[in-house]
Write an enzyme that holds these catalytic residues in place. Structure first.
Site, PDB file in Angstrom:
ATOM      1  N   ASP B   7     -23.254  29.228  16.709  1.00 29.02           N
ATOM      2  CA  ASP B   7     -22.770  27.954  16.194  1.00 29.02           C
ATOM      3  C   ASP B   7     -21.875  27.339  17.274  1.00 29.02           C
ATOM      4  O   ASP B   7     -21.376  28.040  18.157  1.00 29.02           O
ATOM      5  CB  ASP B   7     -21.987  28.199  14.900  1.00 29.02           C
ATOM      6  CG  ASP B   7     -21.398  26.917  14.342  1.00 29.02           C
ATOM      7  OD1 ASP B   7     -22.073  25.874  14.408  1.00 29.02           O
ATOM      8  OD2 ASP B   7     -20.247  26.958  13.853  1.00 29.02           O
ATOM      9  N   GLU B   9     -19.288  24.186  16.904  1.00 31.24           N
ATOM     10  CA  GLU B   9     -17.935  23.772  16.496  1.00 31.24           C
ATOM     11  C   GLU B   9     -17.237  24.896  15.713  1.00 31.24           C
ATOM     12  O   GLU B   9     -17.818  25.462  14.794  1.00 31.24           O
ATOM     13  CB  GLU B   9     -18.006  22.511  15.642  1.00 31.24           C
ATOM     14  CG  GLU B   9     -18.374  21.270  16.436  1.00 31.24           C
ATOM     15  CD  GLU B   9     -18.681  20.088  15.533  1.00 31.24           C
ATOM     16  OE1 GLU B   9     -17.795  19.261  15.301  1.00 31.24           O
ATOM     17  OE2 GLU B   9     -19.836  19.990  15.054  1.00 31.24           O
TER      18      GLU B   9
END
Lengths: 201, 201
Positions: B7, B9
């Site tokens: 991922d 952010e």
């Protein structure tokens, strides 16, 4: 943002096995897909020769690490990585190719793997049948448009599976047979074609 | 050579929308998935606010370009890219995220796209339904083992689909609910876990 699938040897870097053959003196490693189009059988013969000559993986790696990307490849990869998500689809092996792949910016690479014990290659593992075509189809399943660039017979299925495809520096006997794909002969021409796609996507 | 899906952010870089909200003064852009778990609806609200305030894409890009990767992220990405094929799976948009993604070495990124006219965001296009899970499943179809790292609810399906998965810096309310995944709190811990996988693959 589209995905650009690039073949490695012949497109971005020189062929690796002839360099290994020259440095090691193991003549059988000069064999190419032109001699044995079935890649599994070709690798069987290479593996048998490596074993018979007790050729070490570290020696192979040293030979390959001495190679440089083709002229213009580094600049092309820099441009391409800013405008596409780049995937290298290759019939090479991670254990051999990584030092050379780092020289073109360490892009995402899908290829095969070697099984190594005591610095000797014992087996090879092909990622999956029809690896380049399968990769293109699965990338398309991620709802991405795929552009592809190749130079030889083992790229044809990938080029056909892609949404748009190009030959780069391919031998005339291939490009004449498959006139469907633009026959490009320089990174300048390829950049121009890809820029057209960017503007008209 | 396994594939590591990360991922973006909260894992490698800070959250982008709060920065845009602060710089632009558009308060609605502070909304998070905690306020509206349906990402399409969340983006509808963000888009409505951007349009109402005539917020320019170039202003959003300037805000995001000022962000830096999380401490240690650049070093982690350098290590990870030498040991895995790295794929970033994110709910961000190429048009916004690219300057920040370049700061972590420009890895292969799958995210969404914006439709922009006259420097105004007009529409957003989500890549596909369940984009992270679909990406993991299609990468698995390329016969690769997938490791995944995430920090929030929108990563859960990806973590479940992966062959091995970890939380990094996830809120306690999530990690307590899903104890199946190791709850890591630093790049050092993550590197140690991934090194174990490398040695025992």
């Amino acid at each position: 943002m589209e995905i650009l699938c690039l073949d490695l040897e012949g497109v971005l870097v020189p062929e690796m096995w002839p360099k290994v053959a020259r440095d090691s003196g193991v003549e059988e490693l000069m064999l190419t897909p032109a001699d044995q189009p079935d890649f599994g059988r070709l690798m069987d013969r290479r593996l048998e020769a490596m074993t018979r000559h007790q050729l070490k993986l570290s020696s192979i790696q040293e030979s390959v690490a001495e190679l440089d990307p083709l002229p213009g490849a580094v600049e092309f990869m820099s441009w391409a990585s800013s405008n596409f998500q780049v995937v290298i689809l290759s019939d090479t092996f991670y254990e051999i190719a990584m030092p050379l792949v780092r020289k073109i910016g360490n892009p995402f690479l899908l290829c095969h793997t070697l099984e190594v014990h005591d610095d000797q290659v014992r087996r090879f593992h092909l990622r999956q049948p029809n690896p380049k075509t399968a990769a293109v189809r699965n990338l398309q399943r991620m709802n991405k448009r795929i552009l592809a660039v190749g130079d030889s017979y083992n790229d044809l299925a990938m080029l056909h599976a892609a949404d748009k495809a190009y030959f780069l520096n391919a031998p005339a006997k291939i490009t004449k047979q498959y006139e469907l794909f633009p026959n490009l002969t320089s990174f300048e021409e390829l950049t121009k074609e890809l820029s057209y796609e960017l503007e008209n996507a």
